[in-house]
Design a protein around this motif. Structure first.
Motif, PDB file in Angstrom:
ATOM      1  N   LYS A 480       0.832  -1.203   0.000  1.00  0.00           N
ATOM      2  CA  LYS A 480       0.000   0.000   0.000  1.00  0.00           C
ATOM      3  C   LYS A 480       0.869   1.257   0.000  1.00  0.00           C
ATOM      4  N   GLU A 481       1.905   1.240   0.832  1.00  0.00           N
ATOM      5  CA  GLU A 481       2.794   2.402   0.883  1.00  0.00           C
ATOM      6  C   GLU A 481       3.500   2.615  -0.450  1.00  0.00           C
ATOM      7  N   ALA A 482       3.915   1.516  -1.084  1.00  0.00           N
ATOM      8  CA  ALA A 482       4.614   1.633  -2.369  1.00  0.00           C
ATOM      9  C   ALA A 482       3.705   2.222  -3.430  1.00  0.00           C
ATOM     10  N   HIS A 483       2.440   1.779  -3.461  1.00  0.00           N
ATOM     11  CA  HIS A 483       1.499   2.328  -4.448  1.00  0.00           C
ATOM     12  C   HIS A 483       1.211   3.799  -4.152  1.00  0.00           C
ATOM     13  N   SER A 484       1.116   4.147  -2.870  1.00  0.00           N
ATOM     14  CA  SER A 484       0.903   5.557  -2.515  1.00  0.00           C
ATOM     15  C   SER A 484       2.094   6.401  -2.927  1.00  0.00           C
ATOM     16  N   GLN A 485       3.296   5.876  -2.710  1.00  0.00           N
ATOM     17  CA  GLN A 485       4.505   6.594  -3.114  1.00  0.00           C
ATOM     18  C   GLN A 485       4.545   6.780  -4.619  1.00  0.00           C
ATOM     19  N   TRP A 486       4.066   5.768  -5.355  1.00  0.00           N
ATOM     20  CA  TRP A 486       4.059   5.878  -6.812  1.00  0.00           C
ATOM     21  C   TRP A 486       3.186   7.048  -7.254  1.00  0.00           C
ATOM     22  N   GLU A 487       2.023   7.183  -6.654  1.00  0.00           N
ATOM     23  CA  GLU A 487       1.121   8.265  -7.033  1.00  0.00           C
ATOM     24  C   GLU A 487       1.728   9.634  -6.731  1.00  0.00           C
ATOM     25  N   LEU A 488       2.643   9.688  -5.748  1.00  0.00           N
ATOM     26  CA  LEU A 488       3.248  10.964  -5.375  1.00  0.00           C
ATOM     27  C   LEU A 488       4.525  11.267  -6.161  1.00  0.00           C
ATOM     28  N   LEU A 489       5.004  10.309  -6.958  1.00  0.00           N
ATOM     29  CA  LEU A 489       6.209  10.555  -7.745  1.00  0.00           C
ATOM     30  C   LEU A 489       5.959  11.656  -8.769  1.00  0.00           C
ATOM     31  N   ASP A 490       6.999  12.448  -9.040  1.00  0.00           N
ATOM     32  CA  ASP A 490       6.834  13.463 -10.076  1.00  0.00           C
ATOM     33  C   ASP A 490       6.909  12.811 -11.452  1.00  0.00           C
ATOM     34  N   ALA A 491       6.593  13.576 -12.495  1.00  0.00           N
ATOM     35  CA  ALA A 491       6.485  13.027 -13.844  1.00  0.00           C
ATOM     36  C   ALA A 491       7.802  12.424 -14.320  1.00  0.00           C
ATOM     37  N   PHE A 492       8.938  13.032 -13.962  1.00  0.00           N
ATOM     38  CA  PHE A 492      10.229  12.524 -14.429  1.00  0.00           C
ATOM     39  C   PHE A 492      10.528  11.151 -13.838  1.00  0.00           C
ATOM     40  N   LYS A 493      10.283  10.975 -12.542  1.00  0.00           N
ATOM     41  CA  LYS A 493      10.555   9.682 -11.904  1.00  0.00           C
ATOM     42  C   LYS A 493       9.632   8.596 -12.457  1.00  0.00           C
ATOM     43  N   LYS A 494       8.399   8.959 -12.773  1.00  0.00           N
ATOM     44  CA  LYS A 494       7.499   7.980 -13.402  1.00  0.00           C
ATOM     45  C   LYS A 494       7.996   7.606 -14.791  1.00  0.00           C
ATOM     46  N   GLU A 495       8.463   8.622 -15.532  1.00  0.00           N
ATOM     47  CA  GLU A 495       8.999   8.350 -16.862  1.00  0.00           C
ATOM     48  C   GLU A 495      10.206   7.425 -16.768  1.00  0.00           C
ATOM     49  N   SER A 496      11.042   7.613 -15.738  1.00  0.00           N
ATOM     50  CA  SER A 496      12.199   6.750 -15.534  1.00  0.00           C
ATOM     51  C   SER A 496      11.767   5.311 -15.256  1.00  0.00           C
ATOM     52  N   SER A 497      10.728   5.138 -14.440  1.00  0.00           N
ATOM     53  CA  SER A 497      10.231   3.791 -14.140  1.00  0.00           C
ATOM     54  C   SER A 497       9.634   3.139 -15.379  1.00  0.00           C
ATOM     55  N   LEU A 498       8.927   3.920 -16.179  1.00  0.00           N
ATOM     56  CA  LEU A 498       8.355   3.385 -17.414  1.00  0.00           C
ATOM     57  C   LEU A 498       9.452   2.990 -18.397  1.00  0.00           C
ATOM     58  N   ALA A 499      10.539   3.761 -18.427  1.00  0.00           N
ATOM     59  CA  ALA A 499      11.660   3.428 -19.304  1.00  0.00           C
ATOM     60  C   ALA A 499      12.270   2.093 -18.897  1.00  0.00           C
ATOM     61  N   GLN A 500      12.349   1.854 -17.595  1.00  0.00           N
ATOM     62  CA  GLN A 500      12.848   0.569 -17.118  1.00  0.00           C
ATOM     63  C   GLN A 500      11.935  -0.576 -17.580  1.00  0.00           C
TER      64      GLN A 500
END
Length: 633
Positions: A480-500
């Motif tokens: 639950k905490e990990a999913h909450s943290q994901w929603e709070l990530l900024d756009a660049f960090k999400k883009e980095s995760s998607l690139a992975q």
């Protein structure tokens, strides 16, 4: 891309044709029948007026001839003309009724709201309707939008809202915003021009205020410079989870994900496993791709950007590009102006010529003999020129995958068949009808894989901090905490995760190569053995992490895969303007951007942004490998 008129609904076209046929039959029969009744007596101009007047009266349900049964054309007109009037009145009132419903109808919970009034908006709405037939779709358009555009949206059963953003504090704007019911939206997608798209989303965010949950927002952004400038402002929208996409990126992603196309080089299988003592020995036998890019405008640049992440197969040998474009030097200078570390990512040869020049043919012949390309990608706008070019160089690229940008490749079908007969298998890409879909824009499967990795990352981080997860309740809380943290990530960090996540298929291919070259058993067995070694590492907390890092160091194949993921991660950051230094998003520096993998693992003075030794980050690199194995093997 198809024009607006190409999207006319088939039912509407048929209705228009039927109405015109009915009107024509009634009018002709009315004129002929009236002329037969009035005969040839009297001046000719009076007869014409009488005939037209008699015919016109039929359309208002009242004839002028006082006879029970007239000539057969007149009798046909007597029924057809009133029917034409009824059909016309119904069409008018149907339109008025639809407009009234648009004003009072509220979007249902879970709806998708789209902002935009261009062709991409139309394509997306039509595709979304086909993907989700029962989905409520509302489209926000400016009040001066073309009526034809409105009717196209109507044919897709979309709710159309007209809205002006000039006075966001006015009562009229707030009432219009309440009707949108955005707090119950599944997603908000913007196709508006930049930077107005960012401004309008922020205006909506401010007007909505506090919400129970954040709204998923997807903004089309084709200019990374603007996106970079406004990123921090958009990340500060507390009630919105802002994501970015571009039509060009969707096009390139669709090609790279196409099973008929490949971005990894060919390798020959071996009967006898090779011997590897270090990860560098492994790197000597894993090939790195070479791409021939023709056309280096926006699409070609996006293709290079995408491939420097998705096509990384070797942490030591760089990806090689040969770029052909008449204006390549100017476009290259613009491309690298914001990427000072690009030489750490790729080796590039630039040739300023066109595909119609003999120099191009000579170039393709040369590289086919010295460094055969893994894939040939035609990214120039002229599809016909690209296909004709293939005809000239076909004998030199028969072993390479060939892709051609073509927004409407069905128009070149006969040329494609002729090229295929020469032994060249051409893959076409660029049709927005195929790529501009809800599945691609929302990237739900890709986001889910990125979120899964975020959970595993959090679990490993808990291990580093000596927080044991001994119960199912603790594990559930971590998720639950990990999913909450994901929603709070900024756009660049999400883009980095998607690139992975986008690199997973390439990692799976590399795992197959390593198994073939060095183990020759099965990839699943190799990965299971890796997991066992890491799980059996003794100790607790950081001591256990240190022992796991030593296990990875001692195994050249595990070490290679971790070095590969680190290289991919570094490429992603380098291509977005980052360089080595103390962590700073503003200055675009990161302490983990160490290219020498041996130094990364052995220099204990190197610390990450949290102060922990850089070598501990190899655990996270290994996680990305194990997750690929779980997902794909």
């Amino acid at each position: 891309m198809k024009s607006v008129f190409a999207h006319r609904d088939e039912h509407e076209r048929r209705s228009t044709i039927y109405f015109l046929i009915l009107f024509s039959v009634s009018f002709v029969c009315g004129v002929v029948g009236s002329a037969m009744v009035y005969g040839t007596a009297g001046p000719w101009h009076e007869r014409i007026i009488q005939t037209l007047y008699s015919t016109g009266r039929l359309y208002v349900f009242e004839g002028t001839l006082d006879i029970e049964i007239g000539p057969w054309p007149y009798e046909i007109a007597r029924w057809a003309a009133p029917a034409t009037t009824v059909v016309g009145i119904f069409a008018i009132f149907e339109s008025l009724l639809w407009q009234a419903r648009q004003r009072v109808r509220r979007a249902k919970k879970g709806h998708v709201t789209v902002l935009g009034s261009n062709e991409e908006t139309l394509i997306f709405v039509n595709n979304l309707r086909e993907e989700y037939p029962d989905q409520t779709i509302q489209v926000i358009v400016p009040d001066d939008v073309d009526e034809i555009f409105i009717r196209r949206l109507q044919s897709s059963r979309a709710l159309v809202r007209m809205m002006r953003f000039e006075h966001p504090s006015s009562g009229r704007f707030k009432r219009a915003l309440r009707r949108l019911n955005l707090d119950d939206a599944r997603a908000v997608v913007s196709f508006e021009d930049e930077p107005a798209s960012f401004a309008h989303i922020r205006v909506i965010s401010r007007a909505l205020g506090d919400l129970k949950q954040r709204i998923a927002v997807y903004i089309e952004s084709n200019d990374r410079r603007i996106q970079t400038i406004v990123k921090d402002v958009m990340d500060d929208c507390p009630n919105m989870n802002v994501n970015y996409f571009s039509a060009r990126e969707l096009v390139t992603s669709a090609l790279i994900d196409d099973p008929a196309f490949t971005i990894v080089p060919r390798h020959e299988s071996t009967d006898r496993p090779a011997l590897a003592r270090t990860y560098r020995d492994v790197a000597q036998v894993v090939p790195s791709p070479h791409f021939l890019i023709i056309g280096f405008a926006s699409l070609g640049q996006d293709m290079v950007l995408h491939l420097t992440n998705s096509a990384v197969t070797n942490p030591i040998a760089p990806i090689r590009f040969t770029i052909v474009d008449p204006e390549v030097e100017l476009r290259w200078e613009n491309f690298i102006a914001r990427r000072p570390e690009h030489e750490r990512v790729m080796s590039v040869r630039r040739v300023a010529t066109s595909t119609e020049n003999q120099l191009f043919t000579d170039l393709v012949k040369e590289i086919s003999e010295t460094d055969p390309p893994t894939a040939v990608l035609y990214c120039q706008p002229d599809t016909q020129e690209s296909i004709l070019s293939i005809d000239f160089v076909a004998r030199y690229i028969q072993d390479a995958k060939v892709a051609v940008y073509s927004p409407a490749h069905d128009q070149h079908e006969i040329l494609t068949e002729a090229i295929s007969a020469r032994g060249i298998d051409v893959v076409f890409f660029g049709d927005l009808d195929d790529s501009l879909t809800g599945t691609n824009v929302f990237s739900e499967s890709l986001y889910q894989r990125a979120k899964d990795f975020n959970v595993e990352y959090s679990r490993a981080y808990a291990q580093v901090e000596s927080r044991a997860l001994s119960s199912a309740e603790q594990l559930e809380q971590l998720v639950k905490e990990a999913h909450s943290q994901w929603e709070l990530l900024d756009a660049f960090k999400k883009e980095s995760s998607l690139a992975q996540a986008r690199h997973e298929s390439t990692k799976a291919w590399v795992l197959g190569v390593l198994n073939d070259k060095f183990v020759n058993t099965s990839v699943a067995q190799v990965v299971a053995d890796w997991k066992r070694q890491l799980v059996d590492a003794p100790g607790q907390g950081q001591e256990r992490v240190e022992n796991q890092v030593r296990v990875i160091e001692a195994d050249p194949l595990m070490n290679y895969m971790c070095a590969l993921e680190h290289k991919r991660w570094a490429n992603f950051h380098y291509m977005r303007g980052y360089s080595y230094g103390e962590f700073s998003d503003v200055g675009r520096t990161h302490p983990s951007l160490v290219d020498d993998w041996d130094e990364f693992l052995t220099n204990e003075d190197l610390r990450g942004k949290t102060g922990t030794p850089l070598r501990y980050q190899v655990i996270y690199d290994m996680l990305s490998v194990l997750l690929v194995a779980d997902e794909r093997l």
